[in-house]
Motif scaffolding. Structure first.
Motif, PDB file in Angstrom:
ATOM      1  N   LYS A 212      33.363  45.392  45.566  1.00 35.85           N
ATOM      2  CA  LYS A 212      34.932  46.043  45.716  1.00 35.85           C
ATOM      3  C   LYS A 212      35.812  44.467  45.597  1.00 35.85           C
ATOM      4  CE  LYS A 212      34.921  49.042  49.742  1.00 35.85           C
ATOM      5  NZ  LYS A 212      34.660  49.386  51.363  1.00 35.85           N
ATOM      6  N   VAL A 213      34.994  43.190  45.784  1.00 34.78           N
ATOM      7  CA  VAL A 213      35.485  41.862  45.514  1.00 34.78           C
ATOM      8  C   VAL A 213      36.227  42.060  44.013  1.00 34.78           C
ATOM      9  CG1 VAL A 213      35.242  39.348  45.377  1.00 34.78           C
ATOM     10  CG2 VAL A 213      34.785  40.540  47.378  1.00 34.78           C
ATOM     11  N   GLY A 214      34.956  41.840  43.462  1.00 36.32           N
ATOM     12  CA  GLY A 214      34.854  42.483  41.869  1.00 36.32           C
ATOM     13  C   GLY A 214      35.947  42.886  41.540  1.00 36.32           C
ATOM     14  N   ASP A 215      36.188  44.384  42.040  1.00 39.10           N
ATOM     15  CA  ASP A 215      36.967  45.092  41.609  1.00 39.10           C
ATOM     16  C   ASP A 215      38.681  44.923  42.045  1.00 39.10           C
ATOM     17  OD1 ASP A 215      35.168  46.014  40.020  1.00 39.10           O
ATOM     18  OD2 ASP A 215      34.722  48.097  41.984  1.00 39.10           O
ATOM     19  N   ASN A 216      38.783  44.065  43.176  1.00 39.47           N
ATOM     20  CA  ASN A 216      40.138  43.744  43.860  1.00 39.47           C
ATOM     21  C   ASN A 216      40.323  44.704  44.883  1.00 39.47           C
ATOM     22  OD1 ASN A 216      41.902  42.401  40.902  1.00 39.47           O
ATOM     23  ND2 ASN A 216      39.896  41.648  42.641  1.00 39.47           N
ATOM     24  N   ALA A 217      39.585  45.664  45.138  1.00 33.20           N
ATOM     25  CA  ALA A 217      39.677  46.545  45.681  1.00 33.20           C
ATOM     26  C   ALA A 217      39.258  46.243  47.869  1.00 33.20           C
ATOM     27  CB  ALA A 217      38.406  47.239  45.814  1.00 33.20           C
ATOM     28  N   ILE A 218      39.359  44.622  47.506  1.00 32.12           N
ATOM     29  CA  ILE A 218      40.020  44.498  49.231  1.00 32.12           C
ATOM     30  C   ILE A 218      41.377  43.826  49.428  1.00 32.12           C
ATOM     31  CG2 ILE A 218      39.178  42.069  50.926  1.00 32.12           C
ATOM     32  CD1 ILE A 218      36.771  42.606  49.810  1.00 32.12           C
ATOM     33  N   PRO A 219      42.334  44.714  49.798  1.00 34.73           N
ATOM     34  CA  PRO A 219      43.850  44.615  49.931  1.00 34.73           C
ATOM     35  C   PRO A 219      43.111  42.490  50.403  1.00 34.73           C
ATOM     36  CG  PRO A 219      43.345  46.962  51.515  1.00 34.73           C
ATOM     37  CD  PRO A 219      42.249  45.387  51.554  1.00 34.73           C
ATOM     38  N   ASP A 220      43.522  41.750  50.930  1.00 35.55           N
ATOM     39  CA  ASP A 220      43.667  41.401  51.221  1.00 35.55           C
ATOM     40  C   ASP A 220      42.902  39.917  51.564  1.00 35.55           C
ATOM     41  OD1 ASP A 220      45.091  38.682  51.875  1.00 35.55           O
ATOM     42  OD2 ASP A 220      46.877  39.444  53.662  1.00 35.55           O
ATOM     43  N   LEU A 221      41.897  39.720  50.507  1.00 32.60           N
ATOM     44  CA  LEU A 221      40.880  38.827  50.421  1.00 32.60           C
ATOM     45  C   LEU A 221      41.078  37.279  50.254  1.00 32.60           C
ATOM     46  CD1 LEU A 221      37.315  39.008  50.020  1.00 32.60           C
ATOM     47  CD2 LEU A 221      38.323  38.664  47.677  1.00 32.60           C
ATOM     48  N   PHE A 222      40.566  36.899  51.358  1.00 34.01           N
ATOM     49  CA  PHE A 222      41.075  35.257  51.665  1.00 34.01           C
ATOM     50  C   PHE A 222      40.911  34.214  50.510  1.00 34.01           C
ATOM     51  CE2 PHE A 222      40.042  31.262  54.243  1.00 34.01           C
ATOM     52  CZ  PHE A 222      41.169  30.782  54.317  1.00 34.01           C
TER      53      PHE A 222
END
Length: 356
Positions: A212-222
């Motif tokens: 999810k991190v690599g796919d930009n699937a986390i809406p608001d990654l710190f």
């Protein structure tokens, strides 16, 4: 001291400090804004009655380097230390108006406003008048009369009350999980956090999370919530905390060359032999390559941290810097101080030769 806190609790925290130490022993730090090169030129043009369109055109001739405008002094006279030559087009355009250059140069760097530091607060051992002086910001909030540099020099404890919106979100999420029965309140915020969200309780090896991190699937990654951060996470595709931390450092670095540090890191990560061959081409012996690899193997030859630079320079097999010399190197790079970098570069070669 640096403290990270919820954004929506900032005023409460400030009041708690005043309740604990005393109203006259806590002051927010004043900041002072100054006229930059573009605003100084615009102000001078306005004062001389020069057409606003012409004034705006003149400001477009001021070069921008690494996101910062050149000073008017550099534009008009050049700066050999920074390898800058006078901007002829700007010089010729400004000299059409008698006195404009001189007025603009006098306006540049003048203090034009005061405000409240975003996070800085001083706590005094006694009444603030024994160490500083108070004035009010435009909002009416009490602040120091002296700027941060002078206030630091006069002593006492400085606290950075940094507010982080992510902490607000963690708290809101936690409250909802408790309300819906997924978490149980343990008597205090600290105990509840420690039970469920403390780093020792988290899972770090979940492949789905890293995908999810690599796919930009986390809406608001710190730290990765800007366009640059999202792009960096997508490029690096970290699979563990170390790679995530490295990506966080790499995205803040800029290169004067064609390839940015984050791209070089990815290239070396996918093709480690490129870095090894690069060192050989520079003339490093097998023994020297191993020394460099001791420091930079886990970052594939791209030194991304201030600590990494310091450790490299302190290695007795390289230049054997003292802590103070390596810290000077770190500061020179961080502050982009050409004079310090040149001085420390000379020292690097000098000590390297002494070390053989």
């Amino acid at each position: 001291m640096d403290l990270d806190s919820q954004q929506n609790r900032r005023s409460q925290i400030l009041q708690a400090l005043k309740d604990t130490f005393g109203e006259r022993q806590v002051l927010n730090i004043a900041t002072f804004g100054t006229e930059g090169s573009k605003s100084a030129l615009l102000s001078a043009c306005r004062g001389m009655g020069i057409d606003v369109d012409e004034a705006s055109y003149l400001t477009t001739l001021i070069p921008v380097e690494r996101g910062k405008n050149w000073s008017l002094s550099d534009c008009f006279f050049g700066n050999p230390k920074k390898d800058r030559k006078p901007v002829k087009e700007l010089v010729n355009a400004v000299e059409k108006y008698e006195g404009l250059k001189e007025i603009a140069l006098k306006i540049e760097n003048l203090v034009n406003k005061r405000s409240v530091h975003a996070s800085g607060v001083y706590i005094y051992n006694d009444d603030y008048t024994k160490f500083n002086a108070m004035m009010r910001a435009p909002s009416g909030q009490p602040i120091t009369q002296f700027d941060m540099g002078d206030s630091d020099y006069m002593g006492n404890l400085k606290i950075d009350l940094l507010t982080v919106i992510s902490i607000d979100r963690i708290r809101a999420c936690m409250d909802m999980l408790i309300e819906d029965g997924y978490m149980e309140w343990k008597g205090s915020l600290r105990e509840t956090y420690n039970e469920y969200l403390h780093p020792s309780k988290l899972k770090y090896d979940d492949p789905e999370m890293w995908k999810k991190v690599g796919d930009n699937a986390i809406p608001d990654l710190f730290q990765f919530d800007t366009p640059v951060g999202l792009q960096c996470a997508q490029k690096v595709k970290p699979t563990n905390v170390l790679e995530l931390a490295i990506a966080n450092s790499l995205m803040r670095l800029m290169s004067d060359g064609d390839m940015q540090p984050v791209d070089k890191y990815i290239l070396h990560k996918n093709n480690p032999e490129i870095w090894i061959n690069e060192m050989k081409e520079y003339g490093l012996t097998d023994e020297e390559i191993e020394i460099v690899r001791e420091h930079l193997d886990e970052v594939y030859g791209v030194s991304e941290s201030q600590e990494g630079i310091m450790l490299l320079s302190m290695d007795k097999r390289i230049s054997g810097f003292t802590i103070s010399e390596s810290n000077k190197l770190r500061k020179g790079i961080a502050k982009k101080r050409e004079d310090i970098i040149q001085e420390i570069k000379n020292l690097f070669f000098e000590k390297g030769l002494q070390n053989g």
